[in-house]
Motif scaffolding. Structure first.
Motif, PDB file in Angstrom:
ATOM      1  N   ALA A 188       0.856  -1.186   0.000  1.00  0.00           N
ATOM      2  CA  ALA A 188       0.000   0.000   0.000  1.00  0.00           C
ATOM      3  C   ALA A 188       0.887   1.229   0.000  1.00  0.00           C
ATOM      4  O   ALA A 188       2.073   1.161   0.380  1.00  0.00           O
ATOM      5  N   ALA A 189       0.329   2.340  -0.431  1.00  0.00           N
ATOM      6  CA  ALA A 189       1.112   3.577  -0.462  1.00  0.00           C
ATOM      7  C   ALA A 189       1.616   3.896   0.938  1.00  0.00           C
ATOM      8  O   ALA A 189       0.860   3.859   1.902  1.00  0.00           O
ATOM      9  N   GLY A 190       2.920   4.200   1.029  1.00  0.00           N
ATOM     10  CA  GLY A 190       3.521   4.535   2.309  1.00  0.00           C
ATOM     11  C   GLY A 190       4.143   3.370   3.035  1.00  0.00           C
ATOM     12  O   GLY A 190       4.759   3.572   4.097  1.00  0.00           O
ATOM     13  N   ASP A 191       4.016   2.121   2.508  1.00  0.00           N
ATOM     14  CA  ASP A 191       4.666   0.970   3.154  1.00  0.00           C
ATOM     15  C   ASP A 191       6.183   1.080   3.022  1.00  0.00           C
ATOM     16  O   ASP A 191       6.712   1.557   2.003  1.00  0.00           O
ATOM     17  N   VAL A 192       6.887   0.617   4.041  1.00  0.00           N
ATOM     18  CA  VAL A 192       8.347   0.652   4.049  1.00  0.00           C
ATOM     19  C   VAL A 192       8.868  -0.537   3.245  1.00  0.00           C
ATOM     20  O   VAL A 192       8.474  -1.686   3.472  1.00  0.00           O
ATOM     21  N   ILE A 193       9.741  -0.238   2.271  1.00  0.00           N
ATOM     22  CA  ILE A 193      10.314  -1.312   1.443  1.00  0.00           C
ATOM     23  C   ILE A 193      11.748  -1.647   1.844  1.00  0.00           C
ATOM     24  O   ILE A 193      12.296  -2.658   1.419  1.00  0.00           O
ATOM     25  N   GLY A 194      12.351  -0.768   2.625  1.00  0.00           N
ATOM     26  CA  GLY A 194      13.733  -1.013   3.052  1.00  0.00           C
ATOM     27  C   GLY A 194      14.305   0.215   3.720  1.00  0.00           C
ATOM     28  O   GLY A 194      13.564   1.129   4.113  1.00  0.00           O
ATOM     29  N   LYS A 195      15.653   0.237   3.785  1.00  0.00           N
ATOM     30  CA  LYS A 195      16.338   1.366   4.424  1.00  0.00           C
ATOM     31  C   LYS A 195      17.368   1.934   3.469  1.00  0.00           C
ATOM     32  O   LYS A 195      17.996   1.207   2.690  1.00  0.00           O
ATOM     33  N   THR A 196      17.517   3.256   3.520  1.00  0.00           N
ATOM     34  CA  THR A 196      18.432   3.943   2.616  1.00  0.00           C
ATOM     35  C   THR A 196      19.873   3.601   2.971  1.00  0.00           C
ATOM     36  O   THR A 196      20.192   3.195   4.090  1.00  0.00           O
ATOM     37  N   GLY A 197      20.753   3.763   1.958  1.00  0.00           N
ATOM     38  CA  GLY A 197      22.170   3.473   2.170  1.00  0.00           C
ATOM     39  C   GLY A 197      22.996   4.017   1.026  1.00  0.00           C
ATOM     40  O   GLY A 197      22.610   5.002   0.382  1.00  0.00           O
ATOM     41  N   SER A 198      24.089   3.339   0.704  1.00  0.00           N
ATOM     42  CA  SER A 198      24.999   3.776  -0.357  1.00  0.00           C
ATOM     43  C   SER A 198      25.540   2.581  -1.113  1.00  0.00           C
ATOM     44  O   SER A 198      26.706   2.563  -1.531  1.00  0.00           O
ATOM     45  N   SER A 199      24.701   1.565  -1.290  1.00  0.00           N
ATOM     46  CA  SER A 199      25.159   0.359  -1.993  1.00  0.00           C
ATOM     47  C   SER A 199      25.197   0.618  -3.493  1.00  0.00           C
ATOM     48  O   SER A 199      24.540   1.506  -4.006  1.00  0.00           O
ATOM     49  N   GLY A 200      26.007  -0.180  -4.209  1.00  0.00           N
ATOM     50  CA  GLY A 200      26.099  -0.050  -5.654  1.00  0.00           C
ATOM     51  C   GLY A 200      26.980   1.107  -6.063  1.00  0.00           C
ATOM     52  O   GLY A 200      27.902   1.526  -5.355  1.00  0.00           O
ATOM     53  N   ARG A 201      26.664   1.675  -7.208  1.00  0.00           N
ATOM     54  CA  ARG A 201      27.476   2.758  -7.783  1.00  0.00           C
ATOM     55  C   ARG A 201      27.022   4.069  -7.145  1.00  0.00           C
ATOM     56  O   ARG A 201      26.147   4.773  -7.637  1.00  0.00           O
ATOM     57  N   SER A 202      27.620   4.411  -6.023  1.00  0.00           N
ATOM     58  CA  SER A 202      27.196   5.560  -5.245  1.00  0.00           C
ATOM     59  C   SER A 202      28.393   6.206  -4.593  1.00  0.00           C
ATOM     60  O   SER A 202      29.379   5.543  -4.251  1.00  0.00           O
ATOM     61  N   THR A 203      28.274   7.544  -4.417  1.00  0.00           N
ATOM     62  CA  THR A 203      29.361   8.284  -3.767  1.00  0.00           C
ATOM     63  C   THR A 203      29.028   8.648  -2.333  1.00  0.00           C
ATOM     64  O   THR A 203      29.850   9.274  -1.659  1.00  0.00           O
ATOM     65  N   GLY A 204      27.841   8.265  -1.854  1.00  0.00           N
ATOM     66  CA  GLY A 204      27.457   8.593  -0.492  1.00  0.00           C
ATOM     67  C   GLY A 204      26.029   8.146  -0.234  1.00  0.00           C
ATOM     68  O   GLY A 204      25.282   7.787  -1.151  1.00  0.00           O
ATOM     69  N   PRO A 205      25.629   8.150   1.025  1.00  0.00           N
ATOM     70  CA  PRO A 205      24.271   7.685   1.360  1.00  0.00           C
ATOM     71  C   PRO A 205      23.208   8.620   0.781  1.00  0.00           C
ATOM     72  O   PRO A 205      23.272   9.832   0.975  1.00  0.00           O
ATOM     73  N   HIS A 206      22.282   8.053   0.080  1.00  0.00           N
ATOM     74  CA  HIS A 206      21.145   8.795  -0.474  1.00  0.00           C
ATOM     75  C   HIS A 206      20.120   7.779  -0.974  1.00  0.00           C
ATOM     76  O   HIS A 206      20.379   6.574  -0.970  1.00  0.00           O
ATOM     77  N   LEU A 207      18.978   8.286  -1.435  1.00  0.00           N
ATOM     78  CA  LEU A 207      17.936   7.438  -2.005  1.00  0.00           C
ATOM     79  C   LEU A 207      17.771   7.793  -3.468  1.00  0.00           C
ATOM     80  O   LEU A 207      17.472   8.936  -3.804  1.00  0.00           O
TER      81      LEU A 207
END
Length: 430
Positions: free
Chosen positions: A384-403
């Motif tokens: 449903a809209a607003g359900d939590v699917i996970g937690k933000t981080g910096s996995s993969g091709r990323s230079t810092g924590p973001h969504l």
């Protein structure tokens, strides 16, 4: 003394009359004195006069009796005419009273019928007004006062909530605090001295009718206002979706009408207004359901955008590259929420996305959430809209924590800002 001189003074003395009756050898005589002669003359005169009077009476009796009879007949006729006039007047008064009573009973019946109709209308309005309160929710006028968001501004800021459109006053029957009959109907408490009971009753009925008409008009006005607000809300949603190029029912609000003019009574007008309100609420409900299926919500409310959609300088290679989504500044471990109801179609590691969740929302729309530090859903799970699917981080091709947030239509990435802008415009209606 000389007698001759006395007679000359006092007049000649009358001598008595002597009546002599001779029969054979018998001779009789009577002496009639003057006073006796006068008495006998008077008696004869009285008898003659009486006879004449009696004869006159006998001759004129029929005329006198006829005149008396005619006079009595005239008097009797006059009395009978007077009695007839009085009886007719009594009949007119009685008939007027009967007519007044019948008229009053008719008016009372009409008032009771109208009051019953108002009660029935109130019973019908209750459920539909509750629905209107839940569907309309806010006044469309608030949308005009809300500031238009800047496409390059921070779309994650707080959204001002418009004033609530209250319909609670409609769910309460007018005069509910006073249970006395006709408690709302005010009439003049001091009648004029010349007013009759019928005049006062007429004024009372006029006042009651005016009060009932005012209540009916207020009901119709409020129902029409709710229908108008529902249509305005639906129009606002439609215009926002159309402006963003999003799918919308093009038949909504189409008004092709015509036909002969047929007058209708108050009951038909009320039914028509209620039907119009019901149709407006159905249309608004349909648009809301369609809009809620679209990913219009903000996946990271309160957090700024660090990288928009479009061509940008790649943060790792430093060359021009297409950024297929939007990046929201977010610390590691912040809850990532889905922006619309749907089904999880991907949940796991996906190359440069790192840990990624993709949700299918139907009608060719899907959203992606990348660079997660944790995934809390599984493939096939309904959300449903607003359900939590996970937690933000910096996995993969990323230079810092973001969504990293993407919106795709039929597999092609589209600018999420269009959806976020529409979401801010229509959030007050959803």
């Amino acid at each position: 003394m000389n007698l001759t001189g006395q007679s000359a003074v006092f007049g000649r003395r009358k001598e008595p009359h002597t009546v002599i009756i001779a029969r054979g050898n018998e001779i009789r005589h009577f002496t009639i004195r003057p006073w006796l002669a006068a008495f006998i003359g008077s008696a004869l005169a009285a008898i003659a006069i009486g006879y004449l009077l009696a004869t006159s009476y006998l001759v004129l009796r029929d005329d006198l009796i006829g005149a008396t009879t005619a006079r009595q007949a005239r008097m009797q006729q006059a009395y009978e005419d007077r009695i007839s006039a009085l009886r007719a007047q009594v009949d007119r008064i009685t008939s007027r009273q009967l007519l007044d009573q019948q008229l009053m009973e008719t008016k009372v019946s009409e008032l009771l019928e109208r009051q019953s109709q108002l009660s029935q209308r109130h019973g019908r309005l209750g459920p539909i007004l509750e629905r209107a309160e839940s569907e309309v929710g806010t006044a469309p006028a608030a949308a005009d006062a809300a500031a238009k968001p800047d496409e390059h501004a921070d779309v994650t800021g707080g959204i001002a909530q418009p004033a609530a459109y209250s319909v609670a006053s409609l769910t309460t029957s007018p005069g509910a605090g006073d249970t006395r009959p006709f408690s709302l109907w005010s009439t003049r408490s001091e009648p004029l001295p010349s007013d009759s009971a019928a005049d006062r009753a007429d004024r009372l009925f006029v006042s009651i009718n005016q009060s009932l008409k005012a209540i009916e008009t207020e009901q119709l006005t409020r129902v029409a206002t709710l229908a108008d607000n529902a249509y305005k809300s639906a129009d606002a949603i439609t215009q926002a979706l159309q402006a963003a190029g999003l799918p919308v029912d093009s038949e909504f609000g189409k008004s092709d009408a015509g036909g002969p003019l047929i007058p209708v009574d108050g009951s038909m007008i009320f039914d028509s207004k209620v039907k119009e309100l019901d149709e407006a609420l159905d249309a608004l409900d349909h648009l809301k359901k369609e809009a809620r299926k679209l990913p219009l919500a903000n996946p990271a409310p309160g957090h700024s955008v660090t990288s928009p959609f479009g061509v940008r300088t790649d943060p790792i290679l430093g060359t021009a590259a297409l950024h297929s989504g939007m990046d929201f500044r977010a610390p590691i471990g912040m809850a990532a929420k889905v922006t619309a109801p749907g089904v999880v179609v991907k949940a796991g590691w996906n190359g440069g996305y790192g840990r990624m969740v993709e949700v299918d929302h139907g009608n060719g729309f899907a959203t992606r959430y990348g660079h997660l530090s944790e995934i809390d859903v599984t493939v096939g799970q309904k959300l449903a809209a607003g359900d939590v699917i996970g937690k933000t981080g910096s996995s993969g091709r990323s230079t810092g924590p973001h969504l990293h947030y993407e919106v795709r239509h039929n597999g092609e990435a589209v600018d999420p800002l269009r959806f976020l802008t529409v979401g801010r415009k229509v959030e007050q209606y959803l």
